[in-house]
Design a protein around this motif. Structure first.
Motif, PDB file in Angstrom:
ATOM      1  N   GLY A 302       0.769  -1.235   0.000  1.00  0.00           N
ATOM      2  CA  GLY A 302       0.000   0.000   0.000  1.00  0.00           C
ATOM      3  C   GLY A 302       0.802   1.288   0.000  1.00  0.00           C
ATOM      4  N   PHE A 304       2.446   2.513  -2.442  1.00  0.00           N
ATOM      5  CA  PHE A 304       2.805   2.591  -3.861  1.00  0.00           C
ATOM      6  C   PHE A 304       3.292   3.981  -4.268  1.00  0.00           C
ATOM      7  CE2 PHE A 304      -0.821  -0.563  -3.691  1.00  0.00           C
ATOM      8  CZ  PHE A 304       0.012  -1.647  -3.544  1.00  0.00           C
ATOM      9  N   ASP A 305       2.675   5.028  -3.702  1.00  0.00           N
ATOM     10  CA  ASP A 305       3.092   6.381  -4.084  1.00  0.00           C
ATOM     11  C   ASP A 305       4.550   6.655  -3.731  1.00  0.00           C
ATOM     12  OD1 ASP A 305       0.769   7.461  -5.312  1.00  0.00           O
ATOM     13  OD2 ASP A 305      -0.176   7.640  -3.338  1.00  0.00           O
ATOM     14  N   ASP A 312       3.212   7.277 -13.857  1.00  0.00           N
ATOM     15  CA  ASP A 312       1.859   7.700 -14.247  1.00  0.00           C
ATOM     16  C   ASP A 312       1.634   7.301 -15.708  1.00  0.00           C
ATOM     17  OD1 ASP A 312       3.133   9.550 -15.880  1.00  0.00           O
ATOM     18  OD2 ASP A 312       2.977  11.148 -14.391  1.00  0.00           O
ATOM     19  N   ASN A 338      -4.941  -4.542  -4.838  1.00  0.00           N
ATOM     20  CA  ASN A 338      -4.727  -3.145  -4.442  1.00  0.00           C
ATOM     21  C   ASN A 338      -3.762  -2.446  -5.400  1.00  0.00           C
ATOM     22  OD1 ASN A 338      -6.379  -3.513  -2.247  1.00  0.00           O
ATOM     23  ND2 ASN A 338      -4.691  -3.761  -0.776  1.00  0.00           N
ATOM     24  N   PHE A 339      -2.699  -3.167  -5.742  1.00  0.00           N
ATOM     25  CA  PHE A 339      -1.704  -2.556  -6.619  1.00  0.00           C
ATOM     26  C   PHE A 339      -2.292  -2.271  -8.001  1.00  0.00           C
ATOM     27  CE2 PHE A 339       2.037  -3.024  -9.538  1.00  0.00           C
ATOM     28  CZ  PHE A 339       2.622  -1.810  -9.211  1.00  0.00           C
ATOM     29  N   GLU A 341      -5.421  -1.708  -8.650  1.00  0.00           N
ATOM     30  CA  GLU A 341      -6.327  -0.558  -8.499  1.00  0.00           C
ATOM     31  C   GLU A 341      -5.538   0.749  -8.529  1.00  0.00           C
ATOM     32  OE1 GLU A 341      -9.657  -0.138  -8.430  1.00  0.00           O
ATOM     33  OE2 GLU A 341      -9.590  -2.234  -9.075  1.00  0.00           O
ATOM     34  N   TRP A 342      -4.398   0.701  -7.843  1.00  0.00           N
ATOM     35  CA  TRP A 342      -3.562   1.904  -7.799  1.00  0.00           C
ATOM     36  C   TRP A 342      -3.045   2.247  -9.202  1.00  0.00           C
ATOM     37  CZ3 TRP A 342       1.659   2.770  -8.835  1.00  0.00           C
ATOM     38  CH2 TRP A 342       2.166   4.011  -8.424  1.00  0.00           C
ATOM     39  N   SER A 345      -5.725   3.842 -11.052  1.00  0.00           N
ATOM     40  CA  SER A 345      -5.935   5.233 -10.623  1.00  0.00           C
ATOM     41  C   SER A 345      -4.884   6.166 -11.227  1.00  0.00           C
ATOM     42  CB  SER A 345      -5.912   5.326  -9.098  1.00  0.00           C
ATOM     43  OG  SER A 345      -4.567   5.245  -8.622  1.00  0.00           O
ATOM     44  N   LYS A 346      -3.727   5.591 -11.542  1.00  0.00           N
ATOM     45  CA  LYS A 346      -2.656   6.388 -12.157  1.00  0.00           C
ATOM     46  C   LYS A 346      -2.728   6.374 -13.679  1.00  0.00           C
ATOM     47  CE  LYS A 346      -0.337   7.732  -8.524  1.00  0.00           C
ATOM     48  NZ  LYS A 346       0.008   9.140  -8.273  1.00  0.00           N
TER      49      LYS A 346
END
Lengths: 377, 377
Positions: A302, A304-305, A312, A338-339, A341-342, A345-346
């Protein structure tokens, strides 16, 4: 000693001329045959231990099975029919895990070597040895200035690769998991057999595959992810791995082998810890890798950022494939979802691959067999 | 399963993010450390088996040692100080031979895989890894038309061997014993480390070493030298081995590697069964081999006139070295002495090498280390 055990197993009765050591006594027991694979693909496992109170079979991907003792003190259990594949296993006798002493096929691991059984299947399965041409597996050793130790990597060259010829090949860097060693992908994953078959069937482009030791901080094998220096140790393990791969292994490979050197001909993939390493090393070095894949990747907790601060949608122009696979029975499925999904989102394009199965080599052999045809197209 | 055993061993306590599988319970036992090598080179071996009546240590080259049980059910024994070397060993619990479940270092064998312990010694020992340049070990696979199976061989290339360079090297064919496989000389014999060191010290000429699977009739591994077709099986095992070596392995090696092709740059050596094979293949093909050596050769049972019908003093013009080594505690010493007497009666020049030791890899590592400097001079 070797020959004493050899006699005990009772497969042979050697004559004096062939026996290098003298024996005090003939073997007093009949041999234990284990494992025995039946025509219906069920497997009988046997283990002699007359004084044990309880013996269990630990079979890769299955719940442990209680074994039953006969009047000779031999414990046995027969599995249901199994999917043709290779399975790791061990016995647990009164709480002590043991390798099968009747079986020479080992599943090497830096912490817990176990046994392996082959349930043979049709020649069409990618990990079955066929009568096609075979590539070679090359074992290289070097001193890593980055890590400060003696270490190794394996290189697969495809059938027809000849040191004297001129063709150059694309190259896949393929990473093992915790706590395997550099031999994991060949000794257990059967990567060389898989590539032999896929290349023979023209499902996969001929390529060179490099399988390095995956620890940047090798003390993590002894100290574990839960060592006192928890975060520092994990971070160092990743960072130093990336550094030795990029600054030591890749240059050595490109010097010794006829491989293409542009990013479009360089891929990175790995399983579990190695999955995390391929994502981190790959996605943070898009100038080096155009093809990135992970199988059952760990370390997707979690942050990831902070791990991928600059990643991106601009990366889509560079990434030819980002392939993220995990078995739905793997406890790591959540981190993988989760990854993904991230990534979504990017705006980073990727393939979501969910398959049956848990955290096992049966899943990873299929992952590799499905990934390989997509590479370098 | 691998991770369950991993937790049991208790070296680590992983956090949830790193644990791919769920665990019902924490490990209830403290880890068994085995083997433990002490500063004085004595070694403590430990094995947990609370219900066993008797546990013994079988250590390569030593008589079996009784172990003692503590109140935790852990059996242990400490050896006297050992010569620095690698030793194979296994435990025998109530008559059942077992690999050490606490030790990942295996000693592979087609019939009786066992464990290995390294008693480290000074860097001057030829089998210790040093910070010099390392050669590579290449694993090749092929279908043998001669034998009718899929089989393999290993090739060592020296430091500085580069597929793109032009220098050609002399080549040694190095054969394992019964019931090892083609990996024996590297995984147990440490031939690659030995050559790395000798080459770095300029004691040995840089060379290529080829280590093929040594069975011409692989069913001999299961059926043994005492099979019903005793004489036929042994003979076929030798004949087909020679044939696959001469007509399949050597041509493949000479196609793929930069090796010299004249007899003066080709050697053959082997241990036990492989010693017999190097004598038979070498002495009956002097047009191919100028350097021939055997370590603890088997199959020297007195039929020398029929095995080598044309061998006599004329061979001295072709043989650059015939080096016949055996340990004085080896039960094969008599056959070796008989063979050397027979050679003498035929006027065939040779080196008689008798060393301390029995039928063990400790003898064979030293044999190889002493032979290598003599080759290709």
């Amino acid at each position: 000693m070797g020959l004493r055990r050899f006699m005990r197993i009772g497969l042979v009765a050697m004559t004096a001329a062939a026996v290098p050591c003298a024996f005090a006594q003939p073997p007093s027991r009949s041999p234990v045959i284990s494992p025995e694979v039946h025509d219906d693909h069920s497997v009988t496992f046997r283990f002699r231990d007359p004084s044990a109170q309880s013996v269990k079979l630990n079979l890769e991907g299955a719940k442990s099975m209680l074994m039953e003792k006969d009047d000779q003190g031999v414990w046995s259990v027969t599995t249901p029919p199994l999917e043709p594949d290779f399975y790791g296993y061990s016995f647990n006798a009164d709480g002590v895990n043991l390798i099968d002493p009747s079986n020479w096929m080992m599943k090497p691991n830096l912490i817990s070597t176990s046994s392996q059984v082959h349930v043979p299947g049709p020649a069409s399965l990618p990990w079955e040895v066929n009568d096609n041409a075979h590539g070679a597996v090359h074992h290289h050793f070097y001193r890593s200035a980055v890590v400060g130790d003696q270490r190794d990597y394996f290189v697969y060259t495809p059938p027809g690769y000849n040191a004297k010829a001129k063709q150059s090949y694309p190259v896949l860097y393929l990473l093992h998991g915790f706590s395997d060693d550099a031999s994991g992908w060949t000794a257990v994953g059967r990567a060389n057999v898989i590539f032999d078959n896929l290349i023979a069937q023209e499902k996969c482009k001929p390529l060179v595959v490099v399988m390095p030791l995956g620890y940047g901080a090798p003390e993590i094998v002894k100290e574990g992810f839960g060592a006192p220096d928890h975060d520092g140790l994990r971070q160092r393990n990743f960072d130093k791995f990336s550094e030795t791969l990029l600054s030591e292994v890749i240059p050595q490979v490109e010097e010794a082998y006829r491989v293409k050197k542009d990013r479009a001909d360089r891929a990175i993939a790995g399983l579990s810890m190695g999955g995390a390493e391929s994502l981190r090393t790959g996605l943070r070095n898009l100038d080096r890798f155009a093809w990135i894949a992970s199988f059952s990747a760990g370390e997707l907790a979690g942050t990831f950022d902070s791990v991928f601060p600059t990643l991106d949608a601009k990366a889509n122009a560079q990434i030819r494939l980002l392939w993220i696979a995990c078995g739905t029975d793997d406890s790591l499925i959540k981190g993988n979802r989760n990854f993904r999904e991230w990534l979504k989102s990017k705006g980073v394009n990727h393939e979501d691959i969910e398959t049956p199965g848990a955290h096992t080599w049966m899943v990873w052999r299929r992952n590799l067999s499905n990934l390989a045809p997509l590479l370098f197209r």
